[in-house]
Scaffold this motif. Structure first.
Motif, mmCIF file in Angstrom:
data_model
loop_
_atom_site.group_PDB
_atom_site.id
_atom_site.type_symbol
_atom_site.label_atom_id
_atom_site.label_comp_id
_atom_site.label_asym_id
_atom_site.label_seq_id
_atom_site.Cartn_x
_atom_site.Cartn_y
_atom_site.Cartn_z
ATOM 1 N N GLY A 52 11.542 1.401 5.691
ATOM 2 C CA GLY A 52 12.320 2.147 4.704
ATOM 3 C C GLY A 52 13.525 2.855 5.282
ATOM 4 O O GLY A 52 13.982 3.849 4.730
ATOM 5 N N ARG A 263 6.657 -2.881 2.736
ATOM 6 C CA ARG A 263 7.129 -1.498 2.852
ATOM 7 C C ARG A 263 6.089 -0.525 2.307
ATOM 8 O O ARG A 263 5.846 0.534 2.899
ATOM 9 C CB ARG A 263 8.455 -1.310 2.120
ATOM 10 C CG ARG A 263 9.045 0.065 2.383
ATOM 11 C CD ARG A 263 10.378 0.241 1.726
ATOM 12 N NE ARG A 263 11.326 -0.741 2.189
ATOM 13 C CZ ARG A 263 12.478 -0.998 1.610
ATOM 14 N NH1 ARG A 263 12.835 -0.322 0.541
ATOM 15 N NH2 ARG A 263 13.295 -1.910 2.093
ATOM 16 N N GLY B 535 14.983 2.201 0.507
ATOM 17 C CA GLY B 535 14.109 2.704 1.565
ATOM 18 C C GLY B 535 12.863 3.310 0.947
ATOM 19 O O GLY B 535 12.138 2.647 0.208
ATOM 20 N N ALA B 536 12.615 4.588 1.229
ATOM 21 C CA ALA B 536 11.477 5.279 0.618
ATOM 22 C C ALA B 536 11.925 6.141 -0.548
ATOM 23 O O ALA B 536 11.125 6.884 -1.109
ATOM 24 C CB ALA B 536 10.788 6.141 1.671
#
Lengths: 309, 665
Positions: A52, A263, B535-536
């Motif tokens: 991430g 992820r 991403g996160a």
């Protein structure tokens, strides 16, 4: 690649720092930086994406670092995982915020290495009650339980959803994929047009995957989907297993998880999967600390039953 | 403007351009490449340039065997009489260029010796040579007087801005020595240049100085004497470099084999690799029309004009076991280099698998009969299954390190260099690098060059070797590197970059259209309102009911009384096994009270400091298990305000009442 794990670890951390300082640029520049750091660019990109940190748009030849984000990891509520951009001075800034605001947050002195396979893991020791305020003061994103949120967005993968009808260009080399071992079999003489999964090496995509089924040919959005939409026999080993006692999601080596599933599994720990080798080209990837709900959702999103080993 | 006048201007601007030549000696170095370049200025395709140029001369000067170039020579006197400054080039410039073009065609072949100039000129003009001397009418005046008038016009009327024409005082041979003296490279030299280009293609493409390379080339002794004279004259360096660059740009890849004397046209193989079938196809960039060729054992192979590829039989591979395979073109003194060696490398190109000279960093496909290579890559998934001649195999995905040294290239081979450049390092923007990872310097100087870094001597850099600037690592600020007093490079080392574009690429898994795209830029995603993952960082997804857990740092068991009267004993957990496995188990001293949001009382069973804490200000239903616990901690210190203490005392009182003998029954 640098031989020593320590040197590789430094290289991966530096690459993330460089990506963070650049923000976004073209992937050719990324490849050049990997070469400068003596890193395999494909492995480095895979690691940065899974964890991430960076998103890669290969077709558009660009990448962009993700915003710095803190999230929680299951089963270890006292640790917050730091993902995304990691520019120079970030840790110092976080430390200053934690100290200056009297928050119950302790920023680790040392990040934890990934055995030279990916950027170090950065965990912040904190009371999650203070996390949101801490993130706001530090100017970073706060996404609690990002792994759960991510799996909640995963659609169930089927060939129609992730494939587009397209006849492949026969000028390019192609070969079938063995449905049992999932290896590309350049040494097989399959009839052209036979049902199954095919790998094509095209100029624009050296890993193009096509699924032929009932006279229809679908180009898959990503090669990783291939094994999961392939018709395999009933008696073959499953591609994914979940071990609830150890909270490990086991993935067959030649059937790596698609990007978002990978992820989600990585965000459960901030760690790259541990690779377990059994023989040459025979291995499994063990994603650690995957909670049962996340594991089940990953499995069902890939069209598998959430059967725990 | 007449056609001839247009050629005059185009040739003038091509051969004698303004700028950079002021005061410098120059030559009227007209050759095929120069005519092609001048033709390009007139929008004439390269394949027709020479033909159209000759036709313009023939038509403009009514060229015939009898008249020769007399009409051109008639233009000399009127031009000489014009008052200075005369604008525009001399009207006979194209005719002069033609005389030099003929000299540039001089070579050694079956019919002509190098000195047979007039035959070359007549061939160009499509006329017969005259019996007397000179063999072309009007030639003597045109060359002797025309060259002088051109020199005068350049130095006086043009004030030398196009340079000063270098003319021999006593040309040898006395007349044709004038045009020959203007040629930098003659036909024979140009044939040899093919060999030179083949040997130095990579360096020339990398921007190395061609004149310096030619001067160091081992085959330079085979050049004609005039060419060697040019090579030895430093005054002509720039002209020679320009001529070689022009010739290299027009090079079709062919060269003359010094042993057979035949021109060799390089071919390039294409592979079609489908299960059970390998198609071998040959492309010849220098082949402008279909042709037929044959192998040494007499097999006939039809070839197609570039860019089309022609299929060639697998039997040709049998010949390659013995060495490079060349195909003889029928009715031509030319050969085609079809298969270079017993190992041929391929990479993916726009048209499939295309031959490459050497492997760089990416895996390649290998067609080989090299026993060493075949034994290194045993039978298995990488051996492409398709019929090939005995001993041959097609191998997929061969890594460069698995290949012999002679078919691998280093990264440095491909670095394009012109002048001095900064490469490598971790670049932040055009002129800035990350402070710990400065760039390297590459330059095209052929000799060791002195270097200064920030005005401090730093020894010499070797030709072809990059100069690492590790000495500057960590030193943020602007730096200046000077190489040989010629090149100055200024750049900055910084701690941070622009950080622009963070978060601009994301994924949209809920949008069926964008799901297939993988990660794409926000711009390409258009107006999608679907949930976005970067991403996160996730935006637009469902609301998750996340509540912060109740964390404690007690190093002892904690008994918890919940709002529903339940009781649970909780102990500090051991770090999870995975944290220990990955070395993250240190300093785990904070732990979670399960269902902490519902915890009302925490009773800490510490040996040294047992105590009771309130988490919620509320009463609980009285249950046996809760009262047992309250009784156990009845005398312990209660942490909290008076209200908290009062509520705890009430619970204690209830517990004690509960324990009364009457109550127990």
């Amino acid at each position: 690649m640098p031989r020593r794990g320590g040197a590789r670890q430094t290289a991966h951390d530096t690459l993330l720092r460089w990506c963070s300082e650049v923000g976004s640029t073209d992937t050719h520049q990324f490849l050049r930086s990997c070469r400068e750091l003596d890193l395999d660019p494909w492995h480095a990109a895979w690691a940065l994406s899974q964890l991430g940190h960076v998103e890669f748009d290969w077709r558009g030849s660009q990448f962009a670092t993700a915003p710095t984000t803190i999230t929680t990891i299951p089963g270890v509520p006292s640790r917050l995982l730091l993902c995304g951009a990691r520019p120079s001075g970030l840790m110092e800034r976080l430390r200053q915020v934690a100290d200056g605001e009297g928050l119950d947050v302790m920023v680790a002195e040392e990040p934890c290495h990934q055995f030279g396979q990916a950027p170090s893991t950065l965990l912040i020791d904190a009371d999650p009650t203070d996390a949101q305020r801490f993130a706001a003061l530090a100017g970073i994103e706060w996404v609690p339980a990002a792994h759960q949120l991510l799996v909640s967005l995963l659609p169930t993968v089927d060939a129609e959803a992730i494939g587009e009808r397209e006849e492949p260009d026969e000028r390019f080399p192609h070969a079938p994929i063995d449905p049992d071992t999932l290896q590309v079999r350049w040494d097989w003489e399959w009839d052209e047009g036979r049902d199954g999964l095919w790998r094509y090496r095209t100029f624009s995509d050296p890993r193009a995957a096509y699924l032929r089924r009932d006279g229809v040919c679908l180009r898959l959005a990503a090669v990783e989907y291939g094994p999961y939409v392939l018709d395999r026999g009933q008696d073959v080993e499953p591609l994914l297993r979940y071990q609830p006692a150890s909270r490990v999601l086991v993935v067959e080596g030649l059937a790596p998880l698609p990007d978002l599933q990978a992820r989600a599994a990585c965000l459960c720990s901030g760690r790259m999967p541990l690779r377990q080798h059994f023989a040459a080209d025979v291995f499994e990837d063990h994603y650690v600390n995957v909670d049962p709900e996340t594991a089940a959702r990953i499995m069902t999103s890939l069209g598998m039953e959430a059967v725990h080993a | 403007m007449t056609e001839l006048a247009a050629w005059n201007v185009a040739l003038l601007d091509t051969l004698l351009p303004t700028g950079g030549s002021t005061g410098r000696g120059v030559l009227l170095a007209c050759d095929d490449d120069a005519v092609v370049a001048a033709g390009a200025r007139l929008d004439i395709p390269r394949t027709r340039a020479i033909e159209e140029f000759i036709e313009a001369i023939r038509a403009g000067y009514r060229v015939s065997t009898t008249l020769g170039l007399s009409v051109a020579a008639e233009q000399l006197a009127p031009f000489a009489r014009q008052p200075a400054p005369r604008t525009g080039p001399p009207p006979f410039l194209a005719a002069l260029c033609l005389t030099v073009l003929a000299a540039s065609h001089m070579t050694r072949d079956e019919r002509l010796s190098t000195g047979a100039y007039y035959q070359r000129l007549c061939d160009l003009l499509h006329i017969e040579p005259l019996e007397g001397w000179p063999a072309v009418a009007g030639f003597e005046d045109l060359v002797r007087e025309g060259m002088r008038l051109l020199a005068d016009w350049l130095s006086e009327d043009e004030s030398g801005v196009r340079g000063s024409l270098l003319l021999p005082a006593r040309p040898k041979p006395s007349l044709i020595g004038f045009p020959i003296s203007q040629t930098l490279l003659r036909g024979r030299d140009r044939d040899l240049l093919g060999v030179f280009f083949a040997a130095h293609e990579r360096h020339l493409r990398a921007g190395y100085d061609p004149a310096l390379l030619l001067r160091r080339w081992s085959g330079r002794e085979r050049l004609t004497r005039p060419a060697r004279n040019v090579l030895a004259d430093p005054q002509l360096d720039e002209d020679l470099g320009a001529a070689i660059r022009t010739a290299f740009a027009a090079w079709d890849g062919s060269f003359v084999d010094s042993t057979t004397g035949r021109r060799v046209l390089p071919g390039s193989l294409r592979l079609v690799a489908a299960p059970g079938r390998i198609g071998l196809r040959l492309v010849v960039p220098a082949l402008s029309a279909a042709a037929t060729a044959s192998t040494t054992n007499g097999e006939t192979i039809p070839l197609r004009a570039y860019p089309d590829a022609a299929g060639i039989p697998h039997s040709v591979l049998n010949l390659a076991c013995e060495g490079p395979v060349r195909l003889a073109l029928h009715a031509r003194e030319e050969e085609i280099a079809a298969i270079p060696a017993k190992t041929v490398l391929f990479e993916l190109g726009a048209g499939g698998l295309e031959q490459i000279p050497a492997a760089g960093e990416e895996p390649v496909w290998v067609l080989t009969c090299d026993p060493g290579l075949l034994s290194a890559i045993p039978e298995g998934p990488r051996h492409f299954r398709a019929p090939l001649p005995s001993g041959w195999a097609l191998l997929a995905d061969v890594k460069p390190e698995e290949l012999p040294e002679d078919v691998r290239v280093s990264e440095r081979d491909g670095v394009p260099v012109q002048g001095a450049t900064l490469t490598g390092g971790l670049q932040l923007d055009a002129w800035a690098w990350l402070v710990d990872y400065p760039p390297h310097v590459h330059c095209d100087l052929p000799e060791p060059a002195p270097v200064t870094i920030d005005d401090v001597d730093h020894g010499y850099m070797e030709p072809g070797e990059p100069l690492t600037l590790g000495v500057l690592a960590g030193d943020s600020g602007t730096h200046r590197v000077e190489v040989a007093g010629l090149y100055e490079l200024e750049f900055e080392l910084r701690e941070s970059g622009s950080r622009d574009g963070i978060g601009t690429v994301g994924r949209y898994p809920q949008d069926p259209r964008l799901l297939r795209a993988g990660a794409i830029s926000a711009k390409d995603a258009g107006e999608s309102t679907s949930a976005r993952i970067v991403g996160a960082c996730i935006a637009g997804g469902p609301e998750l009911r996340w509540r912060p857990p109740l964390m404690v740092t007690f190093n002892s068991t904690v008994h918890v009384i919940y709002r529903d009267g339940r009781v649970r004993a909780c102990s500090p957990p051991n770090p999870p096994v995975w944290l220990t496995q990955v070395g993250l188990d240190r300093a785990v001293n904070r732990w979670e009270i399960p269902d902490g949001a519902d915890a009302v009382w925490l009773c800490v069973a510490s040996d040294s400091h047992p105590r009771v804490l309130a988490r919620l200000e509320m009463d609980i239903p009285v249950t046996d298990e809760a009262l047992d616990l309250v009784d156990w901690f009845a005398e312990r210190q209660v942490i909290g305000d008076d209200a908290t203490k009062r509520r705890w005392r009430r619970l204690v009182a209830i517990a004690h009442e509960d324990e009364a003998p009457g109550d127990a029954t």
